[in-house]
Design an enzyme around this catalytic site. Structure first.
Site, PDB file in Angstrom:
ATOM      1  N   ARG A 124      47.977  57.773  48.184  1.00 39.98           N
ATOM      2  CA  ARG A 124      47.140  57.430  49.337  1.00 39.98           C
ATOM      3  C   ARG A 124      47.880  57.770  50.627  1.00 39.98           C
ATOM      4  NH1 ARG A 124      45.727  51.447  49.073  1.00 39.98           N
ATOM      5  NH2 ARG A 124      44.152  52.056  47.545  1.00 39.98           N
ATOM      6  N   ARG A 183      49.250  47.671  55.778  1.00 37.81           N
ATOM      7  CA  ARG A 183      48.628  48.905  55.292  1.00 37.81           C
ATOM      8  C   ARG A 183      48.143  49.761  56.458  1.00 37.81           C
ATOM      9  NH1 ARG A 183      46.568  48.052  49.825  1.00 37.81           N
ATOM     10  NH2 ARG A 183      48.120  46.745  48.820  1.00 37.81           N
ATOM     11  N   LYS A 195      49.625  42.241  50.627  1.00 39.86           N
ATOM     12  CA  LYS A 195      49.172  43.276  51.561  1.00 39.86           C
ATOM     13  C   LYS A 195      48.637  42.652  52.846  1.00 39.86           C
ATOM     14  CE  LYS A 195      44.869  43.596  48.939  1.00 39.86           C
ATOM     15  NZ  LYS A 195      44.160  44.484  48.005  1.00 39.86           N
ATOM     16  N   LYS A 251      46.228  43.758  56.286  1.00 40.27           N
ATOM     17  CA  LYS A 251      45.351  44.815  56.793  1.00 40.27           C
ATOM     18  C   LYS A 251      45.016  44.603  58.266  1.00 40.27           C
ATOM     19  CE  LYS A 251      43.405  45.741  52.237  1.00 40.27           C
ATOM     20  NZ  LYS A 251      42.202  45.729  51.379  1.00 40.27           N
ATOM     21  N   CYS A 268      33.550  51.479  45.730  1.00 40.26           N
ATOM     22  CA  CYS A 268      34.966  51.769  45.509  1.00 40.26           C
ATOM     23  C   CYS A 268      35.079  52.794  44.383  1.00 40.26           C
ATOM     24  CB  CYS A 268      35.727  50.487  45.157  1.00 40.26           C
ATOM     25  SG  CYS A 268      35.363  49.881  43.510  1.00 40.26           S
ATOM     26  N   CYS A 280      40.813  53.539  38.342  1.00 39.22           N
ATOM     27  CA  CYS A 280      41.389  52.301  38.872  1.00 39.22           C
ATOM     28  C   CYS A 280      41.736  51.337  37.736  1.00 39.22           C
ATOM     29  CB  CYS A 280      40.437  51.617  39.836  1.00 39.22           C
ATOM     30  SG  CYS A 280      41.138  50.079  40.473  1.00 39.22           S
ATOM     31  N   CYS A 334      35.439  45.434  40.680  1.00 43.00           N
ATOM     32  CA  CYS A 334      36.098  44.181  40.327  1.00 43.00           C
ATOM     33  C   CYS A 334      35.975  43.231  41.503  1.00 43.00           C
ATOM     34  CB  CYS A 334      37.567  44.427  39.968  1.00 43.00           C
ATOM     35  SG  CYS A 334      38.646  44.623  41.405  1.00 43.00           S
ATOM     36  N   CYS A 383      37.398  46.214  47.206  1.00 42.49           N
ATOM     37  CA  CYS A 383      37.829  47.303  48.080  1.00 42.49           C
ATOM     38  C   CYS A 383      36.680  47.887  48.895  1.00 42.49           C
ATOM     39  CB  CYS A 383      38.492  48.410  47.261  1.00 42.49           C
ATOM     40  SG  CYS A 383      40.113  47.920  46.656  1.00 42.49           S
TER      41      CYS A 383
END
Lengths: 569, 603
Positions: free
Chosen positions: A86, A155, A218, A220, A439, A445, A484, A488
């Site tokens: 990414r 991120r 993470k 954001k 996503c 994934c 899931c 995302c």
């Protein structure tokens, strides 16, 4: 006040009382670990568990082709392991030269496809282990990197893609870049492992801000330029709402504690909308970011990973405490929130003239998937376009692409290239599809429990039939699918959302705010397609018959009492 | 009972004990079981005859008799054993030995030697016997004027240098002054009858001499020893195994077609050691039978006589004869039958090279199509055909780990000839026609020259492609028995992602320590072609250190593409690491082979 704050799960505790990831980070020698060795191991196409964790901080995720996982097991072969790489692309802005390099690398190493993500960046999939280095070195040639594109760190920083005025966009995008460069890890590991640089001995602290254990999870960050809320401000750990007139940005309202991710079947985890806590002048931006991240670094839950996001820190410690602690660290209090108004989190597809007389073209890209299909060679078309384009490209938070800053005299050439490659600006997509996000999910994934990107076209067709029957074809309704519960595609703020539970089974969520200002609610649990379509047929039918003028679907459900009797979470 | 106790009771002389010990060291478990049965039967016979005192203190006066066999697949050993038994029954006292184990210095003291020797590849002796050939054909070989000998050579007439290894011994012994007891007999793959005739004639001759020479007759036990647990199933009586699994084990986009098979051998009594092979009595592809019938115009339903048995022609072609690849014998036969001058010309000695090329390009059906004969009679067709032979595959499992099962790793032989797909006999059967649940006739072919060390010595395993099969058996065995000993595997194939045979299993063994090291070479992943020998060179220092520490080294795979390069690399590594020059390194490697620490199973 801090006397009453529970510190039993944060960085003040010894490592053995925290989760295993903390030990792993601490022992990794600032994200080096044994990644070097793992890359050389010829017995596996993957890396060890520990290296996989560490490589996320380098923007790399180990995945495998789940479609053939069982077939490979029967063949006594390891899974078909590849890596997702990414890119870090603050604000989603790239030059034509960078686009061409991304295209080259995708053709050479990434299975001849590029994914535009819901956080405005490029993802390569299908990269085999021995081609990670060439990929990252190729990015380096055009001044791009993958640092902190994943991992327990800040991120990629988002920024509204298509404001009416390009001056404010340019200023905010530049700030997003400045902030991103400021918040990424400082470790030399990235340069050593991927560029082959020698390790430099130094007495300086290698991570003056992060320290050895980085963040609990993470983090954001995103900027919006009202009235667009394309980045879904309320889903960010830290959001900045640009305030200012045509003369330029004056400062930002600050929003903290948003986040989508939930864990399956774990009621202690939930989506949370960010709180707008105050205003800062523009020159306090870096200080504010440091203060907010510092609070999360020091107070975030490091014992229980599923509760480690900043949103839980805000709820567990209390918004007042967190706000006060941020102000203490900034050295100045927040000013009162300045007025702002957001109206939509979608993209306006098509040509738009900017105040400077140039044109921006927003191209619909289904699920952000850039590839060549026999009937629509999108990848080839965009490559041809990048060769002649003199402006910039912007990746939108809705996984679409803006060809920005086209001079009026260059427009015919751009249009000719698009026509030659059968690329329509809207991709022939309905209003529903234009406002949909999926996503990646299966097959790559590792977290996916059900299909998302591959299922969206089929599901959209079925919902379009319902919309047509009810005369709603041109009504913009936000729809998002995630494979899931992690979310995302930011499903929990959509008017219609599906989150995967098992193959063919989803939770159905309804009633999110059209511009992302309100969370939706779960309506069906672990349901198949038939039940989902039944519910949609019924609710959309009611909406068509009973809505007020200009009323959005999510708003209608709330007003009409669809959720009556339920308590807001 | 300890050895010391045994001596005190005087049951065995030290000399006898040494023989037993030497024998015991060379036995595999199946042989040991057989021997124990043999002695049990012998004991029973002696007791019944009341002839306890009849065990002779010394052998009767007469010449010494040694039976030497050279083998890779075990056929010559089986014949040697049968010959030794037949000779013993007639009062002779033969000593039986593998050429690989034979001490060449004893040669000058020998009186009668019977050789049974197989030929491999292009006229090569069995690999384990190479040391014997080097001595015999070298300058240090003694004059052997007192020696009498006879040679039975086994071979395959599809090869140009047919039975060459036997011919070489026969020729050389004559040069060294030895006398023939019997003319050499060369046997094709249907060797049973000529071999039995040769053995019978020699035993008759020697027994008659003994009777004439020996005044006190050797007391023959009144009962023939009966092996207690003789294998119920062998090459002539294969076991009907049930196929449990038959899957492709290369991943998508592979350029290979390698399969993994699992067979149920429960109730068969078949016992195998890691490194042994499984013989598969595969029938021909009915499509090939139909092509042959079509080319000859013969009726598949017509009855023919095969070894005194009446069978339908189609059945005979499917199950009794090799009907794909032609042998020089078929060229002979069809040349006479068709009268085709071109075939006639190919029969001559001077046309050998041309014949090789012709046979490569012409299967039996191609020859018949090209040189057609009107009104073919079945007998004339069958006269040129050789009996259908079982196909041997290294077993890829351990019986200890997988009781009642035998696993195989198979890469089907496929190519095109004259615009038609042509497949190997077993390949086509296993890859294309058999499903789990189907029956397959199998037997075990022991391979004592490719076996795990008896102790916990380190092992270095080198294999490419399906050559990795026996190592799966090795590691299964070591894991199941809890055997120690370090291990190191070199594996080569084309592509990492699709062709890493048994990858998940090696990974698991590496994790558990059953496999200590693994180096892999994939030749088609990048522009540079990397093979196992390159990985060996990269690890030269460690590899030599392992050898110095007593490691056994194994090579399995292609005889042309793998074995010679690995052999050269081994010599190079030893030369570089030991610093003693190439000659010394070659000696070092030869000594490794002589000590059974360098074993090869190549095909």
């Amino acid at each position: 006040m801090s006397d009453t704050i529970d510190r039993s799960a944060d960085i003040s505790q010894p490592l053995d009382r925290l989760g295993p990831d903390e030990r792993l980070k601490y022992d990794s020698d600032y994200l080096r670990g044994r990644i070097d060795e793992g890359l050389l191991d010829r017995i596996t196409g993957g890396v060890r568990f520990e290296e996989n964790k560490l490589m996320k901080f380098h923007g790399i995720y180990q995945q495998d082709d789940r479609d053939i996982r069982d077939e490979r097991r029967r063949q006594k072969l390891e899974p078909a392991i590849t890596f997702m790489v990414r890119v870090r692309l603050p604000g989603g802005v790239c030059t034509p030269a960078q686009w061409l390099k991304i295209d080259d690398l995708a053709r050479a190493h990434g299975g001849e496809t590029i994914r535009l993500t819901a956080r405005q960046t490029f993802q390569f999939h299908w990269v085999v282990k021995e081609e990670i280095r060439p990929t990252i070195q190729g990015l380096h040639e055009v001044l791009l990197d993958t640092i902190a594109a994943c991992g327990d760190d800040a991120r990629g920083v988002m920024s509204t893609a298509n404001p009416a005025d390009s001056v404010r966009h340019a200023e905010v995008a530049a700030l997003a870049k400045t902030l991103s460069d400021h918040v990424i890890p400082r470790t030399g590991a990235y340069h050593e492992i991927w560029y082959g640089k020698e390790r430099v001995a130094t007495s300086e602290e290698e991570e003056p801000f992060y320290g050895r254990t980085y963040l609990p999870r993470k983090f954001k960050i995103g900027f919006v330029i009202p009235p667009s809320n394309d980045i879904d401000l309320y889903t960010q750990d830290l959001g900045f709402i640009a305030i200012g007139g045509p003369g330029g940005i004056e400062g930002f309202n600050v929003a903290i504690g948003g986040g989508m991710g939930r864990s399956d079947q774990d009621p202690a985890t939930y989506a949370r909308l960010a709180d707008v806590v105050g205003y800062i002048p523009k020159d306090r931006l870096i200080a504010a970011a440091d203060a907010v991240m510092g609070v999360q670094r020091d107070y975030g839950n490091r014992a229980e990973r599923s509760r480690a996001r900043f949103k839980y820190t805000v709820d567990d410690k209390g918004l007042d405490f967190v706000k006060a602690e941020i102000e203490r660290r900034m050295g100045t209090p927040f000013e009162p929130v300045r007025p702002f108004a957001l109206d939509s989190n979608g993209d306006a597809i098509g040509w738009r003239e900017t105040e400077s007389g140039c044109f921006n073209l927003t191209l619909y890209v289904e699920s952000g998937r850039v590839a060549n299909r026999p009937d629509r060679p999108l990848m080839d078309g965009l490559r041809a376009l990048a060769k002649v384009h003199k402006g910039a490209f912007r990746l939108t938070p809705n996984q679409n692409l803006i060809v920005a800053d086209i001079a009026p005299e260059d427009r015919p050439a751009i249009e000719a290239i698009l026509a030659a490659h059968h690329i329509e600006e809207g991709g022939g997509a309905s209003a529903l599809r234009r406002n949909a996000i999926a996503c990646v999910a299966l097959p790559t994934c590792p977290l996916a429990m059900a299909e998302a990107e591959r299922y969206l076209p089929e599901l959209a067709t079925k919902i379009e039939t319902i919309l047509a029957q009810n005369g709603l074809t041109d009504e913009p309704i936000t729809m998002r699918i995630s494979g899931c519960p992690n979310g995302c595609s930011r499903p929990y703020v959509a008017e219609i959302a599906l989150t995967g539970r098992a193959p063919g089974k989803y939770n159905l969520w309804l009633g999110g705010g059209f511009h992302g200002e309100r969370l939706n609610r779960v309506v069906l649990d672990n349901a198949g397609e038939a039940a989902i379509l039944d519910t949609l047929e019924q609710t959309l039918g009611n909406y068509a018959r009973e809505r007020a003028p200009g009323e959005h679907f999510g708003d209608f459900l709330h007003r009409s009492g669809f959720f009556a009797g339920e308590e807001a979470r | 009972m300890t050895v010391a106790q045994f001596f005190q009771e005087g049951a065995l002389s030290v000399d006898q004990w040494q023989h037993v010990e030497a024998l015991a060291r060379s036995l595999n478990p199946a042989q040991a079981r057989w021997i124990s049965g043999y002695f049990a039967g012998l004991d029973a016979g002696l007791l019944r005859g009341g002839a306890v005192e009849a065990v002779p203190e010394t052998a009767p006066q007469g010449r010494t008799l040694t039976i030497l066999y050279g083998t890779e697949t075990g056929n010559a050993r089986d014949l040697g054993k049968a010959l030794a038994e037949a000779a013993a029954e007639r009062g002779l006292s033969p000593r039986l030995s593998d050429l690989a184990d034979y001490k060449v210095r004893q040669l000058k003291d020998e009186e009668d030697i019977l050789f049974i020797v197989s030929t491999y590849g292009e006229g090569d002796p069995p690999r384990p016997s190479i040391g014997f050939f080097e001595f015999l054909e070298g300058r240090r070989a003694p004059q052997l004027a007192n020696l009498r000998f006879a040679v039975l050579s086994l071979g395959d007439s599809t090869y140009e240098k047919y039975c060459e290894a036997g011919k070489r011994i026969d020729r050389r012994l004559e040069e060294l002054g030895a006398a023939r007891l019997h003319e050499r007999v060369d046997c094709d793959i249907d060797y049973e009858e000529p071999a039995a005739a040769w053995s019978g004639a020699i035993v008759d001759l020697l027994a008659a001499e003994l009777a004439a020479a020996a005044a006190p007759a050797f007391p023959v036990p009144s009962a023939v020893p009966v092996p207690a647990t003789a294998p119920a199933h062998d090459k002539r009586n294969p076991f009907a195994a049930t196929l449990l699994e038959n899957i492709l084990i290369v991943g998508r986009h592979s350029t290979k077609e390698t399969r993994h098979l699992e067979l149920d051998i429960s109730g068969s009594g078949l016992a195998y050691e890691p490194g042994d092979a499984l013989g598969i009595a595969a029938a021909n592809d009915p499509v090939v039978v139909a092509q042959l019938l079509d080319a000859t115009g013969l009726d598949g339903g017509a009855t023919v006589l095969v070894k005194g048995e009446s069978v339908a022609l189609a059945e005979a072609l499917e199950r009794r004869f090799e009907i794909a690849i032609a042998s020089p014998r078929f060229v002979d036969s069809w040349a006479k039958y068709s009268g085709a001058s071109e075939l006639e010309r190919l029969r001559g000695e001077e046309a050998a090279a041309e014949r090789v090329a012709f046979l490569r390009d012409h299967h039996i059906v191609d020859i018949i199509r090209r040189f057609p004969v009107g009104g073919v009679d079945a007998g004339s067709l069958l006269a040129g055909l050789r009996p259908l032979q079982p196909r041997l595959y290294s077993i890829a499992s351990s019986l200890t780990a997988m009781p009642d099962e035998a696993h195989l790793t198979l890469a089907p032989v496929r190519f095109r000839l004259h615009g038609e797909a042509r497949n190997g006999v077993a390949s086509a059967l296993l890859a294309d026609r058999l499903q789990p649940g189907d029956i397959l006739p199998v037997y075990v072919q022991h391979n004592p020259h490719f076996s795990l060390p008896k102790d916990d010595a380190p092992i270095i395993m080198i294999g490419a492609g399906t050559g990795v099969a026996p190592y799966r058996g090795f590691l299964q065995e070591r894991e199941a028995t809890g055997a120690g000993g370090r291990s190191w595997l070199f594996f080569g194939e084309r592509n990492f992602r699709s062709d890493f045979l048994y990858q998940a299993e090696w990974q698991e063994w590496l994790k558990r320590g059953t496999l200590g090291r693994m180096d892999v070479a994939f030749s088609r992943d990048t522009g540079e072609k990397v093979y196992v020998q390159h990985r060996m060179l990269e690890q030269a220092k460690d590899l030599y250190a392992w050898l110095e520490e007593g490691a056994h080294l194994y090579v399995c795979g292609d005889a042309i593409a793998l074995a010679p390069d690995v052999h050269e690399t081994l010599i190079r590594i030893v030369a570089e690491q030991a610093g003693g020059g190439r000659e010394a390194a070659a000696d070092y490697v030869r000594d490794l082979a002589a000590a059974h620490r360098y074993q090869r199973d190549v095909y």
